[in-house]
Design a protein around this motif. Structure first.
Motif, mmCIF file in Angstrom:
data_model
loop_
_atom_site.group_PDB
_atom_site.id
_atom_site.type_symbol
_atom_site.label_atom_id
_atom_site.label_comp_id
_atom_site.label_asym_id
_atom_site.label_seq_id
_atom_site.Cartn_x
_atom_site.Cartn_y
_atom_site.Cartn_z
ATOM 1 N N ALA A 148 60.232 86.826 83.492
ATOM 2 C CA ALA A 148 60.483 88.180 83.980
ATOM 3 C C ALA A 148 61.908 88.338 84.485
ATOM 4 O O ALA A 148 62.481 89.420 84.405
ATOM 5 C CB ALA A 148 59.492 88.526 85.088
ATOM 6 N N GLU A 149 62.491 87.253 84.964
ATOM 7 C CA GLU A 149 63.862 87.335 85.480
ATOM 8 C C GLU A 149 64.864 87.733 84.391
ATOM 9 O O GLU A 149 65.921 88.261 84.683
ATOM 10 C CB GLU A 149 64.272 86.012 86.117
ATOM 11 C CG GLU A 149 64.250 84.848 85.158
ATOM 12 C CD GLU A 149 64.287 83.493 85.841
ATOM 13 O OE1 GLU A 149 64.287 82.498 85.115
ATOM 14 O OE2 GLU A 149 64.306 83.427 87.078
ATOM 15 N N ASP A 150 64.500 87.484 83.131
ATOM 16 C CA ASP A 150 65.378 87.845 82.021
ATOM 17 C C ASP A 150 65.110 89.243 81.476
ATOM 18 O O ASP A 150 65.934 89.778 80.729
ATOM 19 C CB ASP A 150 65.232 86.840 80.875
ATOM 20 C CG ASP A 150 65.687 85.455 81.280
ATOM 21 O OD1 ASP A 150 66.617 85.344 82.106
ATOM 22 O OD2 ASP A 150 65.110 84.471 80.783
ATOM 23 N N TRP A 151 63.965 89.831 81.832
ATOM 24 C CA TRP A 151 63.581 91.109 81.223
ATOM 25 C C TRP A 151 63.436 92.245 82.224
ATOM 26 O O TRP A 151 63.524 93.403 81.855
ATOM 27 C CB TRP A 151 62.275 90.943 80.436
ATOM 28 C CG TRP A 151 62.486 90.068 79.254
ATOM 29 C CD1 TRP A 151 62.282 88.714 79.184
ATOM 30 C CD2 TRP A 151 62.995 90.451 77.987
ATOM 31 N NE1 TRP A 151 62.619 88.242 77.949
ATOM 32 C CE2 TRP A 151 63.057 89.298 77.182
ATOM 33 C CE3 TRP A 151 63.389 91.659 77.441
ATOM 34 C CZ2 TRP A 151 63.511 89.319 75.878
ATOM 35 C CZ3 TRP A 151 63.839 91.684 76.126
ATOM 36 C CH2 TRP A 151 63.899 90.521 75.371
ATOM 37 N N GLY A 152 63.140 91.947 83.470
ATOM 38 C CA GLY A 152 63.069 92.981 84.491
ATOM 39 C C GLY A 152 61.745 93.725 84.573
ATOM 40 O O GLY A 152 60.845 93.549 83.759
ATOM 41 N N GLY A 179 60.732 83.284 87.012
ATOM 42 C CA GLY A 179 60.664 82.227 85.996
ATOM 43 C C GLY A 179 59.262 81.798 85.643
ATOM 44 O O GLY A 179 59.038 81.202 84.590
ATOM 45 N N ASN A 180 58.289 82.081 86.500
ATOM 46 C CA ASN A 180 56.914 81.663 86.179
ATOM 47 C C ASN A 180 55.991 82.852 85.898
ATOM 48 O O ASN A 180 54.779 82.720 85.917
ATOM 49 C CB ASN A 180 56.322 80.724 87.239
ATOM 50 C CG ASN A 180 56.093 81.381 88.582
ATOM 51 O OD1 ASN A 180 56.083 82.598 88.703
ATOM 52 N ND2 ASN A 180 55.903 80.567 89.593
ATOM 53 N N MET A 181 56.585 83.977 85.621
ATOM 54 C CA MET A 181 55.845 85.153 85.190
ATOM 55 C C MET A 181 56.440 85.558 83.849
ATOM 56 O O MET A 181 57.573 86.025 83.770
ATOM 57 C CB MET A 181 55.984 86.283 86.215
ATOM 58 C CG MET A 181 55.045 87.432 85.968
ATOM 59 S SD MET A 181 54.870 88.534 87.386
ATOM 60 C CE MET A 181 56.510 89.165 87.611
ATOM 61 N N LEU A 182 55.694 85.305 82.768
ATOM 62 C CA LEU A 182 56.229 85.472 81.429
ATOM 63 C C LEU A 182 55.980 86.867 80.868
ATOM 64 O O LEU A 182 54.954 87.474 81.141
ATOM 65 C CB LEU A 182 55.604 84.423 80.503
ATOM 66 C CG LEU A 182 55.834 82.979 80.903
ATOM 67 C CD1 LEU A 182 55.094 82.034 79.970
ATOM 68 C CD2 LEU A 182 57.310 82.639 80.936
ATOM 69 N N VAL A 183 56.922 87.319 80.077
ATOM 70 C CA VAL A 183 56.798 88.610 79.387
ATOM 71 C C VAL A 183 56.156 88.345 78.042
ATOM 72 O O VAL A 183 56.640 87.520 77.242
ATOM 73 C CB VAL A 183 58.192 89.264 79.213
ATOM 74 C CG1 VAL A 183 58.071 90.564 78.434
ATOM 75 C CG2 VAL A 183 58.841 89.493 80.560
ATOM 76 N N ALA A 184 55.054 89.018 77.778
ATOM 77 C CA ALA A 184 54.297 88.806 76.540
ATOM 78 C C ALA A 184 55.160 89.082 75.314
ATOM 79 O O ALA A 184 56.033 89.966 75.335
ATOM 80 C CB ALA A 184 53.053 89.691 76.505
#
Length: 187
Positions: A148-152, A179-184
């Protein structure tokens, strides 16, 4: 091969939770992947803050099937507060991963955070870990676009954010970060 961690997932009073059908299917898929030439590869982390070793389990074609986190490769608790280590002792990460999955699966569908299928396993194969048996958690690999840090924030629905927040409250998760919450992958 991989198999249910008989006795591994027992609590202090000997209670254990049954493996879900979806988690059992994951174990079957990993057994097939390893039996037909699959591999385990250490997940490389660009940061210097690696806390534990985790491995991608690949099938014979190199596709990621699962993530395996061995209990004996968890980092020490140096620098972690005593309050955290009382509830999250080193070597118990696999149990926490499994219990998080079971809690999510037993929540009403509209409140689930989406934890991938997870099982406690004993993994042993001559081609993996020098043939040594490893006990740990096995979690289905989910294709994603990154953390999520890369996508917002726009990458998540309000409902999804609320479900993850509720899940973190229920599990007393103190380690939620981008970093531990992923964007599908399909977002």
């Amino acid at each position: 091969g991989a198999g249910p961690g008989r006795g591994v997932g027992t609590g202090k009073k000997g209670a254990s939770l049954p493996m879900t059908d979806r988690a059992a299917q994951l174990v079957t898929e990993v057994n097939a992947a390893v039996a037909t030439g699959g591999s385990a590869r250490l997940i490389e982390d660009d940061s210097d803050s690696r806390s534990s070793s985790s491995y991608y389990i690949h099938d014979q074609d190199g596709a990621r099937v699962a993530v395996f986190k061995p209990c004996d490769e968890e980092a020490s608790s140096a620098g972690v507060s005593a309050a955290v280590t009382r509830g999250c002792a080193v070597g118990e990460g696999a149990n926490r991963e499994y219990l998080a999955y079971m809690l999510d699966m037993q929540s009403p569908a509209e409140f689930r955070a989406g934890v991938p299928e997870t099982a406690l396993v004993r993994l042993q194969h001559p081609a993996l870990f020098d043939g040594q048996e490893k006990i740990g958690s096995l979690q289905r690999f989910r294709a994603n676009r990154g953390g999520a840090e890369d996508w917002g924030a726009p990458s998540f629905s309000q409902n999804n954010v609320q479900n993850i927040a509720l899940f973190d409250l229920l599990t007393l998760n103190l380690d939620r970060h981008g970093g531990n919450m992923l964007v599908a992958a399909e977002s």
